[in-house]
Scaffold this active site. Structure first.
Site, PDB file in Angstrom:
ATOM      1  N   ASP A 232       0.975  -1.209   0.121  1.00 54.17           N
ATOM      2  CA  ASP A 232      -0.043   0.060   0.076  1.00 54.17           C
ATOM      3  C   ASP A 232       0.826   1.272   0.247  1.00 54.17           C
ATOM      4  OD1 ASP A 232      -2.343   1.829   0.167  1.00 54.17           O
ATOM      5  OD2 ASP A 232      -3.381   0.151   1.171  1.00 54.17           O
ATOM      6  N   ASN A 293     -18.727  17.961 -14.817  1.00 55.50           N
ATOM      7  CA  ASN A 293     -17.979  18.657 -13.978  1.00 55.50           C
ATOM      8  C   ASN A 293     -16.740  18.210 -13.662  1.00 55.50           C
ATOM      9  OD1 ASN A 293     -20.500  20.541 -13.538  1.00 55.50           O
ATOM     10  ND2 ASN A 293     -21.038  19.034 -12.049  1.00 55.50           N
ATOM     11  N   TYR A 347     -14.606   5.867 -12.890  1.00 52.92           N
ATOM     12  CA  TYR A 347     -14.631   4.538 -12.039  1.00 52.92           C
ATOM     13  C   TYR A 347     -15.230   3.441 -12.892  1.00 52.92           C
ATOM     14  CZ  TYR A 347     -15.276   1.175  -8.237  1.00 52.92           C
ATOM     15  OH  TYR A 347     -15.140   0.157  -7.314  1.00 52.92           O
TER      16      TYR A 347
END
Length: 442
Positions: A232, A293, A347
């Site tokens: 990570d 946006n 996504y």
């Protein structure tokens, strides 16, 4: 986080109230616990031909299930399995109705329904249409089942992985996999020495492992015998160290989106391991905005972490000698990759891209010592992130599946651990949805 509604309607008073006013009554799902029987009751197997294959009975019995050769009045079933691999005309489908009709009412809570079929292959229109009909039957049947029971379809092109698949789909490990088809193809799929430790001797690396689903994946891989490297970002170092200590693994600080990430990963593996058996691409981010946006950095960062990093690291691994023969790569997709979601074009692009990535990479991984690459697509999973959603939004999302509840991180981890196991070698280039048969896009 705890599902208070689920707990309430499974209490005596809450159950009575829910029944009286007609509220949904999701069941507490049967999840895997070491030492538990694979099923809550016996198994009955039927077949289109009227004669069940001896090999199927042998595999189900070897998995620890009590297969009954005949039924008696009052039997309650832990699983109902129907072998429809021989269907060839629409008239053959009546055998499925005959087998399940009536018996479904005798399915125990958290029971399992499995239908075995074959994938359409383009050789005959009538045969293909009939085989495809199995998909509609199983998806619809899964929506009828109650009390935490599930139905799934195994398309058996080769029996190499059938024994392993039966153990997964019949057990509590598949608690949140419902209404899904999966092709079992040819591949090297050796049985482990110990089915309770199928990953013994394997080295695994999980990205994005400091919390949530990533931490659960690492824990399940370790439980199943793997030596686990958790990776990570450096700023997640404290949480990552806790995960590594908890599972007896090692920690690696790695920004998967950095241009140097593939080289850094290979250098680490070269110095610290004898090679990698399992890679889980779990790292992912969201930067939600309506497309009108959305700023360039919000688009670019999601593409870089969720999709480009997987492509780059996979290419580096395939170009090295560090991925061992019969290696396993499992990527995290999402049901958003199938259905889309408002405000998540970035996504959704990455999660749909992952589906294409594994499909197109399958041949290259198979050529690399009979390795495989697959994806898991979670639906709504209770995590720290979803706990921050508005209560009403979260409650609606939890109920939008056939199982009428959210999944847990361990549900995703169980599916990944199975796909990472030696016995899943006949599953390649596919995406398995772990979504409770989410009613949107699945």
């Amino acid at each position: 986080m705890s599902d208070r509604y689920l707990n309430l309607v499974n209490s005596p008073l809450g159950s009575a109230v829910a029944t009286r006013v007609g509220l949904p009554k999701p069941a507490v799902l049967r999840r895997y616990k070491s030492g538990d029987p694979i099923l809550p009751g016996p198994v009955l197997i039927g077949a289109t031909t009227g004669r069940v294959k001896a090999s199927l009975i042998k595999l189900v019995t070897a998995a620890g299930a009590d297969v009954r050769a005949a039924e008696t009045e009052g039997d309650r079933w832990g699983a109902l399995i129907f072998d429809a691999t021989a269907v060839a005309t629409p008239a053959d489908l009546a055998g499925i109705r005959e087998f399940f009709s009536g018996r479904l009412r005798s399915l125990l809570p958290s029971g399992r329904v499995l239908v075995l079929g074959r994938a359409a292959d383009g050789a005959d229109i009538t045969v293909d249409a009939t085989r495809q009909a199995l998909d509609g039957i199983v998806r619809s049947l899964a929506k009828e089942l109650q009390r935490g029971s599930t139905a799934n379809l195994l398309l058996v092109e080769d029996e190499a992985s059938l024994g392993s698949a039966l153990r997964f789909f019949l057990s509590g490990k598949s608690a949140y996999v419902d209404g899904q088809p999966l092709v079992l193809g040819a591949g090297v799929a050796p049985a482990p020495k110990d089915w309770d430790q199928p990953l013994a001797g394997k080295t695994a690396l999980v990205t994005g492992a400091a919390r949530g689903i990533g931490a659960a994946i690492a824990a399940v891989l370790a439980r199943d015998g793997a030596r686990v490297i958790v990776a990570d970002l450096q700023q997640a170092g404290e949480a990552l160290a806790k995960v590594a200590n908890r599972i007896g693994g090692t920690a690696l600080h790695l920004d998967v989106a950095a241009p140097t990430a593939p080289e850094k990963l290979l250098t680490y593996l070269q110095a610290q391991t004898d090679g990698l058996d399992i890679l889980v691409h779990n790292a992912g981010i969201t930067r939600d905005k309506l497309l009108a946006n959305m700023k360039p950095e919000q688009w670019d960062s999601v593409i870089a972490v969720n999709l480009q990093s997987q492509l780059s690291i996979n290419a580096a691994l395939l170009g090295s000698s560090l991925l061992r023969d019969q290696g396993r790569v499992v990527c995290l997709s999402s049901t958003t990759g199938f259905s889309g979601n408002r405000g998540q074009t970035n996504y959704g692009a990455t999660k749909s891209g992952v589906i294409g990535l594994v499909r197109s990479s399958a041949a290259a991984f198979a050529a690399h010592g009979d390795s495989t690459i697959n994806a898991v697509a979670p639906g709504f999973i209770d995590t720290e992130m979803t706990a921050k959603m508005p209560l009403a939004t979260r409650e609606v999302a939890r109920r939008l599946s056939s199982l009428q509840q959210a999944g847990l991180p361990i549900d995703v981890a169980e599916a990944i651990s199975w796909l990472a196991s030696p016995g899943a070698g006949g599953v390649n280039g596919q995406t398995l949805r772990v979504c409770g048969q989410n009613l949107v896009g699945a």
